[in-house]
Design a protein around this motif. Structure first.
Motif, PDB file in Angstrom:
ATOM      1  N   GLU B 200      70.626  25.378  13.729  1.00 39.43           N
ATOM      2  CA  GLU B 200      68.617  24.952  13.492  1.00 39.43           C
ATOM      3  C   GLU B 200      68.040  25.688  12.390  1.00 39.43           C
ATOM      4  O   GLU B 200      66.954  24.276  12.688  1.00 39.43           O
ATOM      5  CB  GLU B 200      68.152  26.828  14.431  1.00 39.43           C
ATOM      6  CG  GLU B 200      67.147  26.645  15.179  1.00 39.43           C
ATOM      7  CD  GLU B 200      67.548  26.231  16.285  1.00 39.43           C
ATOM      8  OE1 GLU B 200      66.595  26.307  17.149  1.00 39.43           O
ATOM      9  OE2 GLU B 200      67.947  25.925  16.696  1.00 39.43           O
ATOM     10  N   ARG B 201      68.871  25.764  11.208  1.00 42.62           N
ATOM     11  CA  ARG B 201      68.107  25.527  10.219  1.00 42.62           C
ATOM     12  C   ARG B 201      68.398  24.229   9.472  1.00 42.62           C
ATOM     13  O   ARG B 201      67.029  23.447   8.135  1.00 42.62           O
ATOM     14  CB  ARG B 201      68.069  26.240   8.852  1.00 42.62           C
ATOM     15  CG  ARG B 201      67.335  27.449   9.070  1.00 42.62           C
ATOM     16  CD  ARG B 201      67.857  29.015   8.608  1.00 42.62           C
ATOM     17  NE  ARG B 201      68.284  29.887   9.433  1.00 42.62           N
ATOM     18  CZ  ARG B 201      68.886  30.989   9.373  1.00 42.62           C
ATOM     19  NH1 ARG B 201      69.193  31.361   7.878  1.00 42.62           N
ATOM     20  NH2 ARG B 201      69.189  31.600   9.839  1.00 42.62           N
ATOM     21  N   VAL B 202      69.039  23.411  10.272  1.00 43.26           N
ATOM     22  CA  VAL B 202      69.211  21.781   9.453  1.00 43.26           C
ATOM     23  C   VAL B 202      67.832  21.269  10.062  1.00 43.26           C
ATOM     24  O   VAL B 202      68.386  20.756  11.508  1.00 43.26           O
ATOM     25  CB  VAL B 202      70.943  21.835   9.561  1.00 43.26           C
ATOM     26  CG1 VAL B 202      71.108  19.950   9.646  1.00 43.26           C
ATOM     27  CG2 VAL B 202      71.659  22.683   9.139  1.00 43.26           C
ATOM     28  N   PRO B 203      67.723  21.135   9.356  1.00 47.08           N
ATOM     29  CA  PRO B 203      66.710  19.543   9.437  1.00 47.08           C
ATOM     30  C   PRO B 203      66.682  18.330  10.490  1.00 47.08           C
ATOM     31  O   PRO B 203      67.792  18.419   9.811  1.00 47.08           O
ATOM     32  CB  PRO B 203      65.675  19.644   8.081  1.00 47.08           C
ATOM     33  CG  PRO B 203      66.225  19.850   7.510  1.00 47.08           C
ATOM     34  CD  PRO B 203      66.922  20.907   7.615  1.00 47.08           C
ATOM     35  N   ASN B 204      66.679  18.071  11.123  1.00 43.93           N
ATOM     36  CA  ASN B 204      66.848  16.490  11.760  1.00 43.93           C
ATOM     37  C   ASN B 204      66.843  15.734  10.845  1.00 43.93           C
ATOM     38  O   ASN B 204      67.723  14.611  10.769  1.00 43.93           O
ATOM     39  CB  ASN B 204      66.742  16.102  13.324  1.00 43.93           C
ATOM     40  CG  ASN B 204      66.652  17.447  14.005  1.00 43.93           C
ATOM     41  OD1 ASN B 204      67.590  18.247  14.349  1.00 43.93           O
ATOM     42  ND2 ASN B 204      65.920  17.348  15.544  1.00 43.93           N
ATOM     43  N   SER B 205      65.634  15.551  10.007  1.00 46.35           N
ATOM     44  CA  SER B 205      65.541  14.566   8.693  1.00 46.35           C
ATOM     45  C   SER B 205      66.715  14.415   8.112  1.00 46.35           C
ATOM     46  O   SER B 205      67.000  13.307   7.588  1.00 46.35           O
ATOM     47  CB  SER B 205      64.482  14.343   7.861  1.00 46.35           C
ATOM     48  OG  SER B 205      64.450  16.264   7.322  1.00 46.35           O
ATOM     49  N   LEU B 206      67.599  15.438   8.171  1.00 48.48           N
ATOM     50  CA  LEU B 206      68.709  15.331   6.939  1.00 48.48           C
ATOM     51  C   LEU B 206      69.905  13.851   7.939  1.00 48.48           C
ATOM     52  O   LEU B 206      70.244  14.014   7.442  1.00 48.48           O
ATOM     53  CB  LEU B 206      68.929  17.125   7.119  1.00 48.48           C
ATOM     54  CG  LEU B 206      69.815  17.098   5.369  1.00 48.48           C
ATOM     55  CD1 LEU B 206      68.316  17.441   4.453  1.00 48.48           C
ATOM     56  CD2 LEU B 206      70.115  18.416   5.148  1.00 48.48           C
ATOM     57  N   ILE B 207      70.198  15.215   8.732  1.00 49.21           N
ATOM     58  CA  ILE B 207      71.338  14.435  10.382  1.00 49.21           C
ATOM     59  C   ILE B 207      70.518  12.298   9.921  1.00 49.21           C
ATOM     60  O   ILE B 207      71.829  11.929   9.962  1.00 49.21           O
ATOM     61  CB  ILE B 207      70.903  15.076  11.511  1.00 49.21           C
ATOM     62  CG1 ILE B 207      71.704  16.254  11.336  1.00 49.21           C
ATOM     63  CG2 ILE B 207      71.740  14.314  11.995  1.00 49.21           C
ATOM     64  CD1 ILE B 207      71.047  17.165  12.424  1.00 49.21           C
ATOM     65  N   ASN B 208      69.385  12.385  10.586  1.00 46.16           N
ATOM     66  CA  ASN B 208      68.766  10.966   9.889  1.00 46.16           C
ATOM     67  C   ASN B 208      69.025  10.527   8.177  1.00 46.16           C
ATOM     68  O   ASN B 208      69.193   9.188   8.662  1.00 46.16           O
ATOM     69  CB  ASN B 208      67.416  11.138  10.653  1.00 46.16           C
ATOM     70  CG  ASN B 208      67.451  12.082  11.985  1.00 46.16           C
ATOM     71  OD1 ASN B 208      67.807  11.260  13.016  1.00 46.16           O
ATOM     72  ND2 ASN B 208      66.077  12.444  12.841  1.00 46.16           N
ATOM     73  N   ALA B 209      69.063  10.824   7.554  1.00 47.40           N
ATOM     74  CA  ALA B 209      69.118  11.114   6.223  1.00 47.40           C
ATOM     75  C   ALA B 209      71.299  10.079   6.356  1.00 47.40           C
ATOM     76  O   ALA B 209      70.897   9.481   5.448  1.00 47.40           O
ATOM     77  CB  ALA B 209      68.230  11.764   4.968  1.00 47.40           C
ATOM     78  N   SER B 210      70.912  10.657   7.002  1.00 51.65           N
ATOM     79  CA  SER B 210      72.516  10.332   6.549  1.00 51.65           C
ATOM     80  C   SER B 210      73.160   9.876   7.845  1.00 51.65           C
ATOM     81  O   SER B 210      73.815   8.716   7.199  1.00 51.65           O
ATOM     82  CB  SER B 210      73.238  11.926   7.225  1.00 51.65           C
ATOM     83  OG  SER B 210      75.453  11.021   7.263  1.00 51.65           O
ATOM     84  N   TYR B 211      72.381   9.252   8.825  1.00 48.64           N
ATOM     85  CA  TYR B 211      72.180   8.490   9.201  1.00 48.64           C
ATOM     86  C   TYR B 211      71.975   6.819   8.929  1.00 48.64           C
ATOM     87  O   TYR B 211      72.310   6.148   8.156  1.00 48.64           O
ATOM     88  CB  TYR B 211      72.286   8.181  11.173  1.00 48.64           C
ATOM     89  CG  TYR B 211      72.356   9.363  11.930  1.00 48.64           C
ATOM     90  CD1 TYR B 211      73.952   9.057  11.632  1.00 48.64           C
ATOM     91  CD2 TYR B 211      71.688   9.605  12.787  1.00 48.64           C
ATOM     92  CE1 TYR B 211      74.684   9.921  12.734  1.00 48.64           C
ATOM     93  CE2 TYR B 211      72.440  10.934  13.738  1.00 48.64           C
ATOM     94  CZ  TYR B 211      73.573  10.733  13.220  1.00 48.64           C
ATOM     95  OH  TYR B 211      74.553  11.425  14.693  1.00 48.64           O
ATOM     96  N   ASP B 212      70.979   7.076   8.080  1.00 51.74           N
ATOM     97  CA  ASP B 212      70.172   6.004   7.329  1.00 51.74           C
ATOM     98  C   ASP B 212      70.682   6.239   5.869  1.00 51.74           C
ATOM     99  O   ASP B 212      70.540   4.020   5.565  1.00 51.74           O
ATOM    100  CB  ASP B 212      68.987   6.551   7.408  1.00 51.74           C
ATOM    101  CG  ASP B 212      67.387   5.543   6.601  1.00 51.74           C
ATOM    102  OD1 ASP B 212      67.210   4.583   6.743  1.00 51.74           O
ATOM    103  OD2 ASP B 212      67.190   5.192   4.582  1.00 51.74           O
ATOM    104  N   LEU B 213      71.161   6.644   5.629  1.00 51.71           N
ATOM    105  CA  LEU B 213      72.155   5.821   4.582  1.00 51.71           C
ATOM    106  C   LEU B 213      73.663   5.472   5.073  1.00 51.71           C
ATOM    107  O   LEU B 213      74.606   4.984   4.112  1.00 51.71           O
ATOM    108  CB  LEU B 213      72.601   6.818   3.801  1.00 51.71           C
ATOM    109  CG  LEU B 213      71.211   7.308   2.854  1.00 51.71           C
ATOM    110  CD1 LEU B 213      71.712   9.307   2.308  1.00 51.71           C
ATOM    111  CD2 LEU B 213      70.849   7.037   1.870  1.00 51.71           C
TER     112      LEU B 213
END
Lengths: 274, 305, 336
Positions: B200-213
């Motif tokens: 829950e504490r992992v922000p979605n933006s972090l996951i999106n950043a990984s996809y983005d990269l």
């Protein structure tokens, strides 16, 4: 194309969905079988599927005085333990949630220890202490054991609520002219009320079906879980056990559902205020 | 309006440490004297020993009981068996629990999340004994699993599994495999909740950043999500590990005749009357947990609680 | 003039950290007084000492010439608007506002009329039955104000009350707060870290830094005559020139501060000023009605402004050499 890819990323994969559903089923299906078995006509084995269905075991259990005595004892123990745990746990939470002094972490550890350590160690320790102190086993020896590990449940709930509340509420109340006593009754208690109640409910559920510590502190008395345990070890009255199991499920589900209903409400309002 | 009570409350407001002490005293006395007192007295018994002839406890400080614990191969077997079981159960619970926790943390609407919470809280708090009992029904020779496999014409598979060394046995309800299933089932909620909290504490933006990269879903899972969920898994395993270490009821009901630590403690204090050896056995889970918690803390497990 | 508040030699430590260091402060009745400083500078602690929530280690707090150092908060005639508003979550708007009247056991009818009046003052009529969780940030802010003002306190303490609001709402609330203060004619003691807010609203400001008060003055004076480098730098934009540099470059014997609007960009025909510097443009920031020009020459860093002129096209470019100048009358000597 881009849109489709985005949608794909924001949706759980089939594997994950299956895994989650499997996990939830794994947690809940076993309990359904108990309910099913309570109606079986088979009384010598755990045959599946049940050869027939009947309600007679329920009426037989209703007439069993030994089971009713066990239920009564368990309820009495759970009630008194919960009340003691509420007082002790709330006091501990109020003292510890914000204070910082030498040994605070050790005291927190001490509160958690009774559920962190295996129940058997707590149980044997208390048993031998009662023995050394010459205290005969009674309802009260069971209650002492239960209150010890129920305290932490209330403590956790109250601390969580205190952490979520604005630290300024008490100051605001005093700022508006209320003294300590008024602040306690008008602000602190109403704010902690549902947390204390929720903690109490969970403590009740925990106490009502605790068996390990009870085994060592009950002496010759039979609480409902102790009766159940003896049936688990040497099944003699399978159909009766099935019905009692259903009864225990019902008795514990009510306070748990009620407790989560109350705390759910508060997390909702907290969420919207962010 | 000034009453003695009000004066007293003002005094307490000015002297907060006295108020603190008044709050702390009842729970502290209770836990310190009743609980900690008995605990220490009991555990200290491991430094006494049992007189072989009289069968009575000799109250002299000695390491003979602890030496006895570690020198007997049978006892070492018990210790190793229990620790291995606890590890396997923790692993099993993490594998089964992770998808639920992940789905709950990242793919649910608030309403469905409440449903999931309830679905996990109910078994967590509801009766331990009844839940163990339900598996006795399920695992029994004439029970559901046998019936189900027979319907699928897979009875041979069950027999093959039961014939395996170590994990097999005469029936699922008298085997290590069955015991593992029951333990995993009973402690599973304790694993799901911390994993869910850490995800829950992992922000979605972090996951999106990984996809983005440029990472794929699978790469993102292994390189980003799993490492960040590790503190949660560590926190959950503290519960599953410790609860398995000390349990004696499940091995008693589902297990074979071979002992686990909990049963050893139970037997030594009960029929054998060997409180010192029971105490020495009790020290093992405490020591193992202390070491375990020390390493889990380094992994950040306590932030995930 | 009546002294609303006097702090005498207030010291406060938290463990080993000094939060307040020999604070002296006098605030007049009816003043809008701001405590301004960066976070951790002691301004909030100072407010808590005034409100009675923190006991000073030493020193005296007087309200209207009465020593209240040992009086608990609920007996002080001051009220606080908390940073997070601290609205009681279990009470609705009306119950929150009415709280202090209930404590004072004021008759029900009077309670109702007072609540009605104050809610209309803060424009919250119609929201009586709402819970705090059902209000917007700005509305919560008004409830907190109403809850404090209903007591008619002699002093209202406000702890960064606008910090949680967005810019537009904040500007609107600034005006409303100022109006409320005029309407109620009470002393406002206002904690903020926003210098713009403090400058535009306050009668006087105390600048906090590191547990000490650096300067107490009117906004005008604080801007024009900062006493220390910290104040000069914290309030508005400034260029600071150290004593060493001042001596070397300008043959001037004190460190000084110079505001950007006082630095002229010379044309060739301009007459020489008392201070002149040849610099290179290192950055140009468009600010709407003007450009902010950052310049450098060796160790000297200067900031100046260039106003947009519709007739002329902007012609300063990055890397340009400029000649800047100013007069002695424009600078403020500071203690280095």
């Amino acid at each position: 194309m881009l849109f489709r890819k985005k949608k794909n990323l924001n949706e759980a994969s089939l594997g994950l969905k299956i895994g989650a559903i499997f996990g939830i089923l794994f947690l809940h299906v076993p309990l359904f079988f108990i309910i099913l078995y309570a109606f079986t006509t088979e009384d010598k084995s755990y045959q599946f599927p049940p050869p027939g269905y009947t309600l007679k075991w329920f009426s037989i259990v209703l007439g069993r005085e030994d089971i009713w005595n066990a239920v009564g004892l368990s309820l009495q123990v759970a009630l008194i333990s919960t009340l003691s745990a509420i007082v002790l746990g709330t006091l501990a939470a109020a003292a510890l949630f914000k204070a910082s002094f030498f040994g605070r972490d050790y005291i927190t550890l001490l509160i958690i220890l009774p559920i962190a350590l295996p129940g058997i160690i707590t149980g044997i320790s208390l048993r031998s202490a009662f023995g050394v102190a010459g205290i005969p086993f009674s309802t009260w020896t069971i209650i002492i054991g239960h209150a010890t590990f129920c305290m932490v449940v209330v403590y956790n709930n109250v601390v969580a609520r205190l952490r979520r509340s604005s630290p300024n509420l008490i100051q605001a109340s005093m700022d508006l002219g209320a003294n300590n006593i008024q602040t306690f009754f008008y602000v602190i208690l109403p704010n902690l009320g549902t947390a204390i109640l929720a903690g109490g409910m969970l403590a009740f559920a925990l106490s009502f079906d605790e068996v390990i510590v009870t085994t060592f502190t009950a002496g010759q008395q039979t609480t409902l879980p102790i009766w159940m345990l003896s049936e688990l070890i040497r099944p003699r009255q399978r159909p009766i056990t099935n019905v009692v199991a259903v009864f225990i499920i019902c008795i514990t589900f009510i306070p748990i559902l009620y407790a989560s209903y109350m705390t759910r409400n508060t997390t909702d309002t907290d969420g919207s205020s962010k | 309006m000034t009453s003695a009570l009000e004066d007293f409350s003002n005094y307490l407001y000015r002297n907060k440490h006295i108020l603190l002490l008044l709050f702390l005293l009842p729970p502290l006395l209770w836990l310190g004297i009743i609980y900690l007192g008995s605990l220490i007295v009991f555990l200290f018994h491991s430094f006494f020993y049992l007189d072989g002839f009289t069968g009575k406890v000799v109250y002299k400080i000695s390491l003979s009981t602890i030496i006895e614990l570690f020198s007997s191969p049978a006892n070492i077997d018990i210790l190793i068996r229990t620790v291995v079981l606890a590890s396997v159960v923790s692993l099993g619970a993490a594998i089964i629990g992770f998808p639920i926790a992940y789905y709950m943390a990242k793919y649910t609407t608030p309403k469905i999340k409440v449903f999931f919470y309830l679905a996990i809280m109910l078994p967590l708090w509801s009766s331990y004994l009844v839940r163990v009992y339900s598996w006795k029904l399920i695992l029994a020779k004439e029970g559901i699993i046998s019936w189900f496999l027979a319907k699928l014409h897979l009875t041979w598979l069950l027999e093959a599994i039961l014939a395996l060394p170590v994990i097999g046995g005469p029936s699922l309800s008298i085997s290590y495999l069955g015991m593992f299933l029951v333990f995993t089932y009973i402690w599973l909620p304790f694993m799901i909740l911390p994993i869910q909290a850490s995800l829950e504490r992992v922000p979605n933006s972090l996951i999106n950043a990984s996809y983005d990269l440029g990472a794929t879903k699978r790469q993102t899972f292994y390189k980003v999500i799993l490492p960040l969920a590790l503190p949660g898994i560590a926190a959950g395993s503290i519960f599953t590990f410790s609860l398995t270490l000390g349990d004696y009821i499940i091995p008693y009901i589902i297990g074979t005749s071979k002992f686990f630590i909990g049963q050893a403690v139970y037997t030594h204090q009960g029929t054998a009357g060997n409180i010192p050896l029971a105490a020495a056995f009790s020290l093992v889970p405490i020591a193992v947990m202390a070491v375990y918690i020390y390493f889990a803390k380094k992994l950040g497990a306590f932030n995930a609680l | 003039m009546i002294k609303a508040l006097e702090l005498k030699n207030i010291n406060k430590k938290f463990n080993e950290t000094v939060a307040l260091d020999k604070i002296h402060l006098e605030i007049n009745d009816g003043e809008f007084f701001s405590l301004l400083g960066p976070s951790g500078s002691g301004k909030t602690t100072c407010l808590k000492v005034i409100g009675g929530f923190e006991q000073p280690d030493s020193g005296n707090v007087s309200l209207f010439n009465e020593n209240v150092t040992d009086i608990p908060p609920f007996k002080r005639n001051v009220n606080t608007v908390f940073q997070d508003y601290a609205l009681f979550p279990h009470m609705n708007v009306e119950e929150n506002v009415c709280y202090s009247l209930k404590i004072k056991k004021i008759p029900k009818i009077e309670q109702e009329s007072q609540v009605e009046e104050i809610l209309s003052t803060v424009k919250l009529t119609g929201y009586e039955k709402r819970k705090p969780s059902e209000l917007s940030g700005g509305q919560r802010q008004r409830v907190a104000l109403a809850r404090s003002l209903i007591n008619k306190p002699k002093i209202l303490l406000l702890d960064e009350p606008l910090g949680a609001l967005d810019l537009k709402l904040r500007e609107q609330m600034q005006i409303e707060l100022k109006n409320l203060q005029r309407q109620f004619q009470i002393t406002f003691i206002y904690v903020t870290h926003d210098q713009q807010e403090a400058l535009s609203m306050s009668d006087r400001i105390a600048i906090f830094n590191d547990g000490k008060i650096e300067q107490v003055d009117t906004p005008d004076n604080i801007y024009k005559n900062p006493k220390t480098a910290f104040v000069a730098d914290f309030i508005g934009t400034t260029s600071l020139v150290s004593k060493q540099l001042a001596a070397k470059l300008f043959n001037y014997n004190s460190a000084f501060s110079i505001r950007p609007e006082n630095i002229k960009i010379n044309n060739e025909q301009d007459s020489k000023s008392e201070f002149n510097a040849k610099v290179v443009v290192t950055d140009i920031q468009f600010q709407g009605s003007y450009y902010k020009i950052l310049c450098k020459a060796n160790d000297l860093t200067l900031t100046t402004l260039h106003y947009v002129d519709k007739q002329k096209t902007f012609k300063i470019n990055l890397g340009d050499s400029l000649e800047l100048s100013w007069n002695k009358i424009d600078i403020t000597n500071i203690n280095d």
